[in-house]
Design an enzyme around this catalytic site. Structure first.
Site, PDB file in Angstrom:
ATOM      1  N   CYS A  37      63.816 -34.246 -57.529  1.00 31.32           N
ATOM      2  CA  CYS A  37      64.851 -34.548 -56.375  1.00 31.32           C
ATOM      3  C   CYS A  37      65.129 -33.368 -55.676  1.00 31.32           C
ATOM      4  CB  CYS A  37      65.984 -35.197 -56.837  1.00 31.32           C
ATOM      5  SG  CYS A  37      65.967 -36.639 -57.805  1.00 31.32           S
ATOM      6  N   ASP A  39      66.994 -30.767 -56.599  1.00 33.82           N
ATOM      7  CA  ASP A  39      67.966 -29.900 -57.109  1.00 33.82           C
ATOM      8  C   ASP A  39      68.436 -29.978 -58.448  1.00 33.82           C
ATOM      9  OD1 ASP A  39      68.916 -32.443 -56.061  1.00 33.82           O
ATOM     10  OD2 ASP A  39      69.942 -31.371 -54.250  1.00 33.82           O
ATOM     11  N   CYS A  64      68.532 -26.088 -52.512  1.00 26.94           N
ATOM     12  CA  CYS A  64      68.535 -25.640 -51.316  1.00 26.94           C
ATOM     13  C   CYS A  64      69.829 -24.427 -51.127  1.00 26.94           C
ATOM     14  CB  CYS A  64      68.886 -26.501 -50.172  1.00 26.94           C
ATOM     15  SG  CYS A  64      70.227 -27.639 -50.090  1.00 26.94           S
ATOM     16  N   CYS A 107      75.074 -32.147 -51.954  1.00 27.07           N
ATOM     17  CA  CYS A 107      74.944 -30.875 -52.715  1.00 27.07           C
ATOM     18  C   CYS A 107      76.511 -30.826 -53.518  1.00 27.07           C
ATOM     19  CB  CYS A 107      74.830 -29.663 -51.929  1.00 27.07           C
ATOM     20  SG  CYS A 107      73.148 -29.789 -51.156  1.00 27.07           S
TER      21      CYS A 107
END
Lengths: 137, 411
Positions: A37, A39, A64, A107
């Site tokens: 995915c 992360d 990221c 995130c």
């Protein structure tokens, strides 16, 4: 995409990068996300057995810049908090602090999940310990 | 090694597979056609028109020479997307009585895949051939997919993401022997690797100016005139320009620019492809010598001289690009795409999602220098190390944990 200065700062100078010994009973470890995915966050808390407060926190993140910043920020916020206070950290607060755009909200969600997973790990260790302690009495 | 910022001008442009800087010589050639020779190339009754037409015909020669075609076989378009659309839809419509089957590959550019998908919706059958781990299709795969209904094979000459060259000569020969038309999207290949429509048996070829240091918004489609004479139903109807295949007033300055770009590419071909190859190898070696667990995507030798696509295990592409902010390039990471999906080209090669997320595409071009390459090597090595220091995956891998055996809490 333009990153906020706060994201850039956490990316360039990440706070609390590192690892604690997973086996330490005062440490809780949360690993969330998956490599495919894009992360994976590992977040750890170290709880002072006397005060019950989080005395230290560390992270390692594959992801990221916004994912790195979210977890870096989370470790900063965790330090000094009680477990209950830590449970109260919301992803929306992270979004606000880092000025994350909508596509990066996940995130912050991941960071909140990582906090909860670390706390859960710590509590389950305590639970085992507590019951072990009771058993010996 | 320390980077001396005085040595190279920042930012460094390393995205030449996306587009290129217009060569100043191209711009120079175009300028008079805006303000002095501004006639309509279709005006037959005055010198403004004649001069414009002359310039267009010279450009047509220049474009044709680059690919071994004759000038009459070149149709000017707005770019390769239009050329691909015209070739694919034009053939499908013109030859629909003969058949309705088209063969292409999964790693084609969207400007080929999407027109093919539209054909499918309109009742055609399209075979999307899979590729090997280097991104190649073989002539044998094409042969096996041919049916008596096949009217067109469309296989790109070189891939835009991974630089892999397809065996177009072999596929062209095969198509010729079976009487099936062969189209190639040669946008990335022309001017970079040898392309010859006669030698390679190509019937239709798309190219564009902006990938070869020309202006954006102008391209061409090569349409074979004999053995066989290819016919196309036009997409754009109007004044019957370009042998009726593409109506619309010719964009004279842009066409002159495309012509000059082709001329320069042809004249400087030998020295430039060698130079780009050397830069590419310097970059590849610099990165592989200074970092562990880096993987080349695409073919090791059958690839564009200026293209390098690499995956840096355990770091994420967008984060990596953040760390090399002075270098302009692309990533196969989902986070950098509008769709939030990792590159479909890397997926087709069987590159795992996690390595696709970790990929960077370096596109070297005419204006890149050795100093820039050295700067990029240092910068990427520094950024990868910075990110690996905080990568839980790198830590686990170093501890001997096989990441494939880990139960991830996918979200």
């Amino acid at each position: 995409m333009a990153y906020s200065n706060k994201v850039l700062d956490h990316y360039n100078n990440p706070r609390n990068v590192g690892s604690f010994d997973r086996a330490d009973p005062t440490v809780g470890t949360g690993v969330v996300g998956a490599p495919e995915c894009g992360d994976v966050m590992k977040l750890q808390i170290k709880v002072d057995p006397v005060t019950g407060r989080i005395e230290d926190a560390k992270f390692k993140t594959f992801g990221c810049g916004s994912a790195i910043a979210s977890s870096s920020l989370a470790t900063e916020w965790l330090k000094g908090k009680t477990i209950d206070e830590a449970m109260g950290i919301r992803n929306t607060e992270i979004v606000e602090e880092l000025a994350l755009p909508p596509v990066k909200v996940h995130c912050s969600v991941l960071a909140e999940d990582a906090i909860k997973a670390a706390i859960k790990d710590f509590q389950s260790k305590q639970g085992t310990e507590a019951s072990a302690a009771t058993a010996t009495v | 090694m320390e980077n001396d910022p005085d040595m190279v001008k920042l930012p460094i442009y390393l995205d030449n597979n996306a587009t290129t800087r217009c060569d100043p010589r191209v711009v120079e050639a175009m300028l008079p056609y805006f303000t002095e020779v501004y006639g309509n190339a279709a005006s037959r009754n005055h010198s403004f028109g004649w001069q414009a037409e002359e310039a267009v015909e010279e450009a047509r020669e220049q474009v044709a020479s680059l690919i071994g075609a004759s000038a009459k076989e070149m149709i000017f378009t707005s770019g390769a997307t239009e050329s691909n659309n015209l070739a694919i839809k034009g053939v499908a419509s013109m030859y629909r009585k003969k058949g309705n089957h088209v063969i292409t590959a999964v790693t084609e550019h969207k400007a080929v895949i999407d027109p093919c998908k539209r054909l499918e919706r309109d009742g055609c059958q399209v075979t999307f051939l899979p590729v090997d781990k280097y991104g190649r299709v073989s002539a044998q795969q094409v042969a096996d997919a041919l049916t008596d209904k096949t009217i067109l094979v469309s296989i790109m000459a070189a891939n835009n993401e991974i630089g892999t060259l397809q065996p177009v000569g072999e596929i062209g020969k095969l198509c010729k022997s079976r009487g099936v038309l062969f189209h190639t999207d040669a946008v990335q290949a022309v001017g970079k690797v040898p392309v010859d429509v006669e030698e390679m048996g190509i019937d239709l070829l798309s190219l564009t100016a902006h990938k070869i240091y020309g202006p954006k918004g102008i391209g061409a489609l090569y349409v074979r005139r004999k053995d066989p004479r290819v016919r196309l139903d036009p997409i754009i109807d109007g004044g019957g320009h370009e042998r009726g295949m593409r109506s619309g007033t010719l964009a004279v300055p842009s066409i002159v620019g495309l012509g000059m770009a082709c001329e320069l590419a042809r004249k400087e071909f030998d020295s430039e492809s060698k130079r780009l190859f050397n830069l590419r190898e310097r970059l590849r070696k610099g990165l592989s010598d200074n970092l562990d667990e880096v993987y080349l995507n695409g073919h090791p030798t059958e690839r564009l001289p200026g293209n390098l696509n690499m995956s840096f295990a355990y770091v994420e592409g967008e984060a990596l690009m953040m760390g090399i902010k002075d270098v302009a390039l692309s990533s196969g990471s989902a986070c950098t795409s509008a769709s939030l999906e990792p590159s479909y080209v890397l997926k087709a090669l069987g590159v795992g999602d996690e390595l696709a997320h970790s990929s960077l595409r370096f596109g070297l071009g005419r204006f890149n220098t050795e100093e820039e390459v050295d700067f990029v090597v240092d910068d990427v090595v520094r950024a990868v190390n910075h990110l690996r220091d905080m990568s839980p995956l790198y830590e686990m891998a170093k501890a001997g944990i096989d990441l494939k055996t880990v139960q991830w809490a996918a979200h």
